[in-house]
Design a protein around this motif. Structure first.
Motif, mmCIF file in Angstrom:
data_model
loop_
_atom_site.group_PDB
_atom_site.id
_atom_site.type_symbol
_atom_site.label_atom_id
_atom_site.label_comp_id
_atom_site.label_asym_id
_atom_site.label_seq_id
_atom_site.Cartn_x
_atom_site.Cartn_y
_atom_site.Cartn_z
ATOM 1 N N LEU A 1 -13.037 -18.432 3.848
ATOM 2 C CA LEU A 1 -14.110 -18.622 4.821
ATOM 3 C C LEU A 1 -14.603 -17.282 5.353
ATOM 4 O O LEU A 1 -15.810 -17.089 5.581
ATOM 5 N N LEU A 2 -13.681 -16.355 5.566
ATOM 6 C CA LEU A 2 -14.063 -15.020 6.015
ATOM 7 C C LEU A 2 -14.889 -14.314 4.946
ATOM 8 O O LEU A 2 -15.902 -13.664 5.245
ATOM 9 N N ASP B 1 -22.006 -5.905 16.942
ATOM 10 C CA ASP B 1 -20.960 -5.892 17.974
ATOM 11 C C ASP B 1 -19.731 -6.680 17.521
ATOM 12 O O ASP B 1 -18.595 -6.199 17.607
ATOM 13 N N LEU B 2 -19.962 -7.910 17.062
ATOM 14 C CA LEU B 2 -18.832 -8.765 16.702
ATOM 15 C C LEU B 2 -18.135 -8.288 15.432
ATOM 16 O O LEU B 2 -16.906 -8.384 15.315
ATOM 17 N N MET B 3 -18.902 -7.794 14.472
ATOM 18 C CA MET B 3 -18.278 -7.257 13.262
ATOM 19 C C MET B 3 -17.349 -6.095 13.594
ATOM 20 O O MET B 3 -16.195 -6.036 13.144
ATOM 21 N N LEU B 4 -17.851 -5.143 14.389
ATOM 22 C CA LEU B 4 -17.063 -3.957 14.703
ATOM 23 C C LEU B 4 -15.906 -4.285 15.643
ATOM 24 O O LEU B 4 -14.821 -3.702 15.525
ATOM 25 N N PHE B 5 -16.112 -5.219 16.572
ATOM 26 C CA PHE B 5 -15.004 -5.656 17.419
ATOM 27 C C PHE B 5 -13.899 -6.270 16.562
ATOM 28 O O PHE B 5 -12.709 -6.006 16.775
ATOM 29 N N THR B 6 -14.295 -7.096 15.598
ATOM 30 C CA THR B 6 -13.323 -7.724 14.701
ATOM 31 C C THR B 6 -12.531 -6.670 13.942
ATOM 32 O O THR B 6 -11.296 -6.741 13.833
ATOM 33 N N LEU B 7 -13.215 -5.673 13.411
ATOM 34 C CA LEU B 7 -12.532 -4.601 12.682
ATOM 35 C C LEU B 7 -11.609 -3.806 13.595
ATOM 36 O O LEU B 7 -10.517 -3.392 13.196
ATOM 37 N N ASN B 8 -12.043 -3.594 14.819
ATOM 38 C CA ASN B 8 -11.280 -2.792 15.759
ATOM 39 C C ASN B 8 -10.047 -3.518 16.280
ATOM 40 O O ASN B 8 -9.038 -2.897 16.607
ATOM 41 N N ARG B 9 -10.139 -4.846 16.298
ATOM 42 C CA ARG B 9 -9.089 -5.638 16.946
ATOM 43 C C ARG B 9 -8.056 -6.185 15.959
ATOM 44 O O ARG B 9 -6.874 -6.297 16.293
ATOM 45 N N TYR B 10 -8.485 -6.567 14.753
ATOM 46 C CA TYR B 10 -7.606 -7.304 13.841
ATOM 47 C C TYR B 10 -7.388 -6.492 12.567
ATOM 48 O O TYR B 10 -8.232 -6.475 11.665
ATOM 49 N N ALA B 11 -6.244 -5.858 12.508
ATOM 50 C CA ALA B 11 -5.966 -4.909 11.425
ATOM 51 C C ALA B 11 -5.617 -5.588 10.114
ATOM 52 O O ALA B 11 -5.734 -4.976 9.053
ATOM 53 N N ASP B 12 -5.197 -6.850 10.170
ATOM 54 C CA ASP B 12 -4.644 -7.492 8.978
ATOM 55 C C ASP B 12 -5.624 -8.395 8.240
ATOM 56 O O ASP B 12 -5.218 -9.133 7.339
ATOM 57 N N PRO C 1 -8.358 -9.518 5.537
ATOM 58 C CA PRO C 1 -8.585 -9.056 4.161
ATOM 59 C C PRO C 1 -9.929 -8.364 4.015
ATOM 60 O O PRO C 1 -10.872 -8.627 4.768
ATOM 61 N N ASP C 2 -10.027 -7.485 3.049
ATOM 62 C CA ASP C 2 -11.271 -6.822 2.639
ATOM 63 C C ASP C 2 -11.975 -6.139 3.807
ATOM 64 O O ASP C 2 -13.184 -6.283 4.013
ATOM 65 N N ARG C 3 -11.230 -5.353 4.559
ATOM 66 C CA ARG C 3 -11.798 -4.631 5.697
ATOM 67 C C ARG C 3 -12.909 -3.670 5.263
ATOM 68 O O ARG C 3 -13.909 -3.493 5.976
ATOM 69 N N ALA C 4 -12.734 -3.046 4.117
ATOM 70 C CA ALA C 4 -13.712 -2.058 3.665
ATOM 71 C C ALA C 4 -15.083 -2.690 3.470
ATOM 72 O O ALA C 4 -16.111 -2.103 3.838
ATOM 73 N N ALA C 5 -15.114 -3.898 2.904
ATOM 74 C CA ALA C 5 -16.399 -4.572 2.675
ATOM 75 C C ALA C 5 -17.048 -4.969 3.994
ATOM 76 O O ALA C 5 -18.276 -4.885 4.151
ATOM 77 N N LEU C 6 -16.239 -5.420 4.954
ATOM 78 C CA LEU C 6 -16.798 -5.784 6.259
ATOM 79 C C LEU C 6 -17.333 -4.551 6.971
ATOM 80 O O LEU C 6 -18.409 -4.593 7.587
#
Length: 652
Positions: A128-129, A210-221, A223-228
């Protein structure tokens, strides 16, 4: 009566009872079609015309083995509508083994649920992510495309003429023509299409980033952080074209949606975006071929605080995530340009009715607190303290007399802002206590209403719009509260039910996210009100639609649109309640149009499932008859045997 007559009457009564039990009463089983985490509370709902199912069996059947893993009993959970007067709940939390399952209700003609899975976060929410990320990648404008089926489009945006804000009447009809701002052109190429149309707005894009970057900043685990991160940067790059930091000039929109008799707007033609280059550069189609962009005001003028706050937050989060010094400079500059007195009507879009936002305080609170975190990272302690003080001031101003937050959504980020302010404050700080109390107050109010509804809906039917995104908004805020306080129990019910509701555990049995059904036995939007999805017959999976509401739509539609559903049939009318309806229909933008801002909160909710915070909800108590390995259908066989026995007795 003779003994023979009494026997015949008794048998007749038994036959009637059997007939009633065997009757094909209309029933449907609703589940979270994405699936369930092993340790969480798991509920299924039976929507039925049969008022006598309380206490009946509900079985959890393995798809792989056809074995009944658990037999529980249905509990009466309330009413729905005249056609389906009852909703029953089946609790199956005890089933925690990974696999594919269905819920079966033998006494309701063995009605079965869609297939769902039980598994860890990667299995249930990883896809879903990824789908949500796909939605943004497929919604790109310009030449930087991710997919071969999305050709470059709107090349003229690279030199768009800058215009003043256009005037519209109360019916959103453009008044006259556009007037040039007299400041030339700007490169506004790139960015994302706002929804099923092709306009681009700072209003929505800033919220998404805002929400994309907050998600990256908050949740390290996740998947596929680089693509987000790449996609967040894509959105941020476009925002940096719309905000000229040197001139302090903000452009807030590209394209016009509503035109008039002399000018066609984006919403007047059903087409693929690459077709716009073929329109005539003069006459009615001139603003389709060469799209305008609009200035928020003169260079150096103050900026509507909703836009200033969200832009500042986006840039401050950019610095926190990437360390890009230019992002911090931009955040500080745009935040300082906010107009915070004599604000009047906020600037959102033209026309304003597209996004009629009336709350800006939480945007400024979020901008200030993210600047605090950014300044702290930069080692500027004085600036960090100043921004924290401003964030606290805005928190107190935002809460006002209500002293509670709202579900996270485009129009109100108070829940996210309060979380961040509390996180930045000392444990004995009165502001932290106020932020936590505000989060709890909003969640408590929503949970009280949720407890009254058989499916856990947090608001009364017929009273809200943006149902799916705001329901996800409560799921997000509930999880943030658990992360902040360590209290993973108090609002676990609302948090989980809100997530389940959007993913299919609702009266309509529809997931309100395109593609978010585990397999073909489930139901998710197939006829989204989205031009590319419709014309290419290619699902924009991951896109969140509005869901059921009280709005209607015009049956008149574009001839160019592909008929969907076939014959314009309405498969959901039987499930309407209190004026709310859901149409899976390309014409129904009020219920079935995916949008940038809707989808952004889903990404946050799915990412939260990868955190180390698990909801500790007390399971709903439902009698469990057995955890067994009985082949599916045994109960129904027993009932059929009863009917056969009665028939034989009658023949004696």
């Amino acid at each position: 009566l003779s003994l023979e007559e009494m026997k015949r009457q008794a048998v007749a009564l038994l036959l009637c009872a059997c007939a009633l039990a065997c009757a094909d009463a209309k029933s449907y089983v609703r589940v979270n079609q994405a699936g369930y985490l092993p340790a969480e509370t798991k509920l299924a709902y039976v929507l039925s015309s049969n008022k006598g199912l309380a206490g009946a069996d509900c079985q959890v059947v393995s798809v792989a083995t056809a074995v009944v893993n658990l037999t529980s009993r249905l509990v009466d959970s309330g009413v729905w509508n005249s056609e389906f007067p009852k909703v029953y709940t089946c609790t199956f939390s005890a089933v925690n083994t990974a696999g594919e399952y269905r819920i079966v209700v033998p006494s309701a003609d063995s009605v079965v649920s869609p297939v769902f899975q039980i598994g860890e976060a990667a299995a249930v929410y990883g896809g879903l992510l990824a789908n949500a990320l796909f939605y943004y990648q497929a919604s790109r404008d310009g030449s930087d495309q991710k997919f071969t089926w999305r050709p470059a489009c709107h090349a003229s945006d690279a030199s768009a003429t800058i215009y003043n804000t256009p005037a519209y009447d109360d019916d959103d009809v453009l008044q006259g023509s556009l007037t040039s701002a007299g400041i030339g052109t700007a490169d506004v190429a790139g960015g994302w299409f706002d929804a099923g149309d092709y306009i681009k707005f700072v209003e929505t894009t800033s919220y998404v980033v805002d929400l994309m970057l907050f998600t990256l900043n908050r949740y390290a685990d996740i998947p596929d952080r680089a693509a987000l991160l790449e996609e967040a940067q894509f959105g941020l790059n476009w925002l940096s074209k719309m905000w000229n930091n040197d001139k302090k000039l903000l452009l807030y929109q590209v394209g016009i949606g509503s035109g008039n008799d002399e000018i066609l707007g984006d919403h007047d033609v059903w087409r693929l975006p690459e077709h716009d280059a073929s329109y005539a550069a003069a006459g009615k189609t001139r603003y389709l071929r060469n799209r305008p962009t609009f200035a928020a005001g003169a260079a150096g003028s103050s900026i509507s605080p909703n836009l200033a706050g969200r832009l500042a937050s986006a840039y401050a989060l950019c610095y926190q995530v990437t360390g890009d010094a230019d992002c911090l400079v931009r955040a500080e500059t745009v935040f300082a340009q906010a107009r915070t007195s004599g604000v009047g009507q906020l600037l959102t879009t033209a026309p304003f009715d597209y996004y009629p936002e009336d709350e800006w305080c939480s945007d400024m609170e979020l901008g200030a607190i993210e600047l605090h975190f950014a300044a702290t990272k930069a080692g500027d302690i004085t600036a960090a303290r100043n921004y924290l003080a401003q964030a606290k001031q805005y928190l107190n101003k935002c809460l006002g007399s209500s002293a509670s937050v709202s579900p996270l959504n485009l129009y109100d980020v108070s829940g996210l802002a309060a979380f961040e302010v509390a996180r930045a404050s000392a444990s004995d700080d009165a502001t932290r206590a106020a932020a936590v109390a505000a989060l709890a107050a909003g969640l408590s109010k929503a949970q009280q209403q949720s407890s009254k509804d058989p499916f856990g809906m947090w608001t009364e039917y017929g009273t809200a719009g943006d149902v799916a995104p705001e329901t996800l908004g409560w799921a997000a805020v509930g999880h943030l509260y658990a992360e902040l306080t360590g209290d993973s129990a108090s609002f676990a019910s609302l948090t989980r039910k809100s997530r389940d509701y959007v993913l299919g555990a609702n009266g309509w049995g529809q997931s309100f996210i395109i593609g978010a059904a585990y397999d073909a036995t489930g139901s998710a939007p197939l006829c989204a009100s989205h031009q590319i999805d419709n014309l290419l017959d290619r699902r924009y999976v991951g896109g969140v639609v509005d869901g059921p509401n009280a709005a209607s739509f015009d049956d008149e539609f574009f001839e160019e649109a592909r008929e969907c559903p076939a014959g314009w049939t309405d498969a959901f009318s039987a499930f309407d309640r209190d004026g709310w309806h859901y149409w899976d229909d390309v014409r129904s933008w009020p219920t079935d149009e995916p949008a940038l801002d809707y989808t952004a909160v889903s990404m946050l909710v799915f990412a939260q499932q990868f955190s180390n915070v698990s909801l500790a909800e007390s399971s709903v108590v439902t009698p469990v008859l057995s955890v067994a390995t009985v082949p599916h259908g045994a109960t129904w066989f027993a009932l059929a045997s009863c009917c056969a026995l009665a028939y034989l007795l009658w023949r004696v």
